[in-house]
Design a protein around this motif. Structure first.
Motif, PDB file in Angstrom:
ATOM      1  N   ALA A 445       0.833  -1.205   0.000  1.00 36.69           N
ATOM      2  CA  ALA A 445       0.000   0.000   0.000  1.00 36.69           C
ATOM      3  C   ALA A 445       0.867   1.255   0.000  1.00 36.69           C
ATOM      4  O   ALA A 445       0.529   2.249  -0.655  1.00 36.69           O
ATOM      5  CB  ALA A 445      -0.917  -0.003   1.223  1.00 36.69           C
ATOM      6  N   GLU A 446       1.991   1.230   0.719  1.00 38.97           N
ATOM      7  CA  GLU A 446       2.872   2.394   0.758  1.00 38.97           C
ATOM      8  C   GLU A 446       3.569   2.605  -0.580  1.00 38.97           C
ATOM      9  O   GLU A 446       3.721   3.744  -1.034  1.00 38.97           O
ATOM     10  CB  GLU A 446       3.904   2.213   1.876  1.00 38.97           C
ATOM     11  N   ARG A 447       3.979   1.518  -1.220  1.00 36.97           N
ATOM     12  CA  ARG A 447       4.580   1.659  -2.548  1.00 36.97           C
ATOM     13  C   ARG A 447       3.565   2.190  -3.545  1.00 36.97           C
ATOM     14  O   ARG A 447       3.891   3.003  -4.414  1.00 36.97           O
ATOM     15  CB  ARG A 447       5.137   0.314  -3.015  1.00 36.97           C
ATOM     16  N   LYS A 448       2.338   1.752  -3.410  1.00 39.61           N
ATOM     17  CA  LYS A 448       1.286   2.238  -4.294  1.00 39.61           C
ATOM     18  C   LYS A 448       1.030   3.722  -4.052  1.00 39.61           C
ATOM     19  O   LYS A 448       0.827   4.496  -4.996  1.00 39.61           O
ATOM     20  CB  LYS A 448       0.006   1.440  -4.050  1.00 39.61           C
ATOM     21  N   LYS A 449       1.097   4.152  -2.789  1.00 34.33           N
ATOM     22  CA  LYS A 449       0.838   5.548  -2.460  1.00 34.33           C
ATOM     23  C   LYS A 449       1.917   6.461  -3.014  1.00 34.33           C
ATOM     24  O   LYS A 449       1.620   7.510  -3.606  1.00 34.33           O
ATOM     25  CB  LYS A 449       0.757   5.707  -0.942  1.00 34.33           C
ATOM     26  N   ASN A 586     -11.170   2.654  -9.589  1.00 35.66           N
ATOM     27  CA  ASN A 586     -10.889   3.986  -9.068  1.00 35.66           C
ATOM     28  C   ASN A 586      -9.452   4.127  -8.594  1.00 35.66           C
ATOM     29  O   ASN A 586      -9.059   5.173  -8.117  1.00 35.66           O
ATOM     30  CB  ASN A 586     -11.833   4.320  -7.904  1.00 35.66           C
ATOM     31  N   SER A 587      -8.660   3.073  -8.663  1.00 37.44           N
ATOM     32  CA  SER A 587      -7.271   3.140  -8.219  1.00 37.44           C
ATOM     33  C   SER A 587      -6.493   4.110  -9.094  1.00 37.44           C
ATOM     34  O   SER A 587      -6.710   4.180 -10.295  1.00 37.44           O
ATOM     35  CB  SER A 587      -6.632   1.747  -8.302  1.00 37.44           C
ATOM     36  N   PRO A 588      -5.540   4.889  -8.500  1.00 34.25           N
ATOM     37  CA  PRO A 588      -4.774   5.827  -9.304  1.00 34.25           C
ATOM     38  C   PRO A 588      -3.899   5.155 -10.327  1.00 34.25           C
ATOM     39  O   PRO A 588      -3.407   5.795 -11.243  1.00 34.25           O
ATOM     40  CB  PRO A 588      -3.921   6.565  -8.248  1.00 34.25           C
TER      41      PRO A 588
END
Length: 611
Positions: A445-449, A586-588
């Motif tokens: 999740a942090e890498r995705k953010k 809806n994911s970036p």
């Protein structure tokens, strides 16, 4: 240096050891005057004929039958009294810039006025000061330096004020009219070229620069320097840039380079006063007079020496108005306790917030951020914001190596600048890649953010190629990179096929295609490529060949992902799906705003149309 000789008789004042002075004469001395530790054996008549104060002191001494007079608080000490004593005897005395102030204060103490004798010492010294000293640039500076040890006499006699006014007036003179000597060695002249060209001697004279005076006054003590600069500014004839240069030269002259010397007990108080004085002298022109680099260095020193809050606030305000001139290296402030990071990220965040607040007052950022053509022209006019975008990316690249830098701090800094300030995301991608490398323990999740900060459509071809091979990026981001590169290649191929003689359309159409939403880009590409197939099959085959040649340049991992994406239409939509490639629309980092099935169908349709 100017000088004045008084008297004509030979010097008859002799020394007997270090602490006794006497007049070599046939007449016996009849009075002893003690100045500090030195005793002067002199005669009453020549002294009393010139000094009103000595008349009073001798009268008091006679009342108690004493021939000794003590002058413990004598200004200038024994040397100054010796000048006055020689003048009273008519002996030759030479006054210059180094001793004239002491002599003037001593004469005032002894009350050697015109009421006692015409042409007395006070009158002669005043003539010398007015006619020579205050008309000389360097003599005025020397005299001003000597006044500090003679306070409060030099202040009460207005010698300090007259020196300061003389110096300040000369700094405002048109450089073309300057005839006196000065020190200026900060800029090298092109003397070699002049000699080689064999120009006449008159051509060898370099024009006087506007800041010719700043080095000479650097030798002044900080208190006197402050008064000189305040007077220079009050005259209103000095450019703010020159004022800023003067402050910079003075800071370089007196502030030590090492941190240990700055904060040492012996010099900490002096350095603190120096920084606070320089800050209060900054030009009142929104920081235009001083470079941002100098202000940032001054802020670092102010923090180290614990300057007062008002000085630091003034520096922050000035820096916030011209942060676009800074470099990433200038922003590397060492962190202070209790911070655990290597650099003070919160301070830089504060500076960024101040800059963006000041920029909002000059234009409507929301209107610029909409992205239409009219606003694109406005963006070009705001180069300062674009420079800040590059500055932030460069700073993120520097601090990304810090293992203690939190993800939230990285994200907040990145989002401090508006979208239009980052037309290119290569710098941001570089910072993200370094952060991922230095922080391998980040969760999915942090890498995705952190990767969500980056817009892959704004990567250059080189950055896209690097990202396609980057094992640290989430697979979804790699797929995005490959997808938009293929969209750009397809659009370029279509533009080349439809208008081969207009190369400008190649880049324009590719950018327009990548600028659309993913779903819209696919539908547009499907429709246009289908129409192209009906019109001319041969051209489509040529376009397909060009597109495939770009695919073959990709590395094996990226090519497998690409083949899975574009050739996936021949397989079932629900098979062999990696968890990293699944997610909500809806994911970036999602590929298509629609559902997966429709995406696969659209991709499959375009693959057949190209083939």
């Amino acid at each position: 240096m100017k000088f004045m000789k008084l008297g004509s008789k030979p010097d008859a004042l002799q020394s007997d050891g270090k602490f006794v002075r006497y007049i070599s004469s046939e007449l016996a001395t009849d009075i002893m005057i003690i100045v500090g530790e030195v005793r002067f054996d002199l005669h009453k008549f020549p002294l009393l004929s010139k000094s009103n104060r000595l008349q009073k002191l001798v009268s008091k001494a006679n009342e108690v039958n004493s021939d000794e007079i003590y002058l413990d608080d004598f200004p200038g000490g024994p040397k100054a009294f010796e000048i006055c004593a020689k003048f009273c005897y008519g002996m030759t005395v030479t006054l210059n810039a180094y001793n004239v102030v002491a002599a003037r204060c001593a004469a005032e103490y002894l009350e050697m006025t015109e009421d006692i004798d015409k042409g007395n010492l006070i009158f002669k010294i005043e003539v010398f000061l007015t006619s020579s000293i205050f008309r000389s640039w360097k003599d005025s500076i020397i005299v001003l330096q000597t006044t500090k040890s003679l306070l409060p006499w030099s202040e009460d006699l207005k010698i300090i004020g007259r020196c300061i006014d003389s110096i300040a007036s000369k700094t405002s003179v048109d450089p073309a009219n300057i005839t006196w000597s000065y020190t200026y060695n900060r800029k090298l002249t092109e003397l070699v070229g002049i000699v080689e060209d064999k120009l006449p001697p008159r051509e060898n004279i370099e024009p006087v620069p506007k800041d010719w005076w700043v080095e000479d006054i650097c030798e002044l003590d900080i208190d006197l320097y402050k008064r000189v600069m305040i007077t220079v500014k009050s005259k209103g004839r000095m450019d703010g840039v020159v004022i800023g240069e003067a402050l910079k030269v003075y800071a370089v002259r007196w502030l030590p380079d090492s941190v240990e010397a700055l904060v040492s007990e012996a010099h900490a108080r002096r350095n603190k006063a120096l920084v606070e004085t320089i800050v209060c002298l900054l030009p009142c022109d929104n920081g235009v007079g001083c470079s941002c680099s100098f202000l940032l260095k001054l802020l670092k020193v102010a923090i180290l020496v614990e300057a007062d809050e008002s000085s630091r606030e003034e520096l922050m305000k000035s820096i916030g108005q011209k942060l676009h001139q800074a470099s990433a290296k200038d922003l590397l402030f060492p962190a202070r306790s209790p911070q655990i990071t290597a650099y003070d990220v919160d301070l830089v965040q504060d500076l960024l917030n101040r800059y963006m607040a000041s920029e909002k007052g000059s234009y409507d950022m929301e209107a610029i951020g909409k992205g239409n053509k009219a606003n694109d022209e406005s963006i070009l006019g705001h180069r300062s914001s674009l420079n800040v975008g590059k500055l932030v990316d460069g700073y993120l690249t520097e601090i990304a190596h810090d293992p203690n830098l939190s993800l939230s701090s990285f994200v907040d800094l990145s989002q401090s600048v508006p979208e239009f300030a980052r037309p290119n995301h290569d710098g941001l991608y570089r910072a993200i890649d370094i952060y991922l490398k230095e922080h391998p323990s980040l969760t999915k999740a942090e890498r995705k953010k952190i990767c969500g900060l980056m817009n892959v459509k704004k990567l250059t071809a080189d950055a896209s190629m690097h990202a396609a091979q980057n094992e640290r990026l989430p697979l979804r981001v790699v797929v995005q990179v490959l997808y938009f590169e293929q969209v750009r290649a397809s659009a370029n191929a279509r533009a080349l096929s439809s208008s081969p003689r207009d190369p400008s359309c190649l880049a324009m159409n590719g950018d327009e295609e990548c600028g659309k939403p993913v779903g819209e880009s696919c539908q547009s590409l499907n429709c246009k490529m289908s129409n192209l197939k009906i019109k001319d099959v041969k051209l489509n085959k040529k376009s397909s060949k060009n597109s495939r040649s770009g695919i073959q340049l990709l590395p094996s991992r990226s090519r497998r992902i690409f083949d899975k994406l574009w050739l996936g239409g021949n397989k079932g939509q629900g098979e062999n799906r990696s968890p990293e490639t699944s997610g909500s629309s809806n994911s970036p980092t999602s590929l298509v705003p629609g559902d997966t099935k429709s995406s696969g169908s659209s991709l499959r349709h375009r693959r057949h149309s190209i083939s």
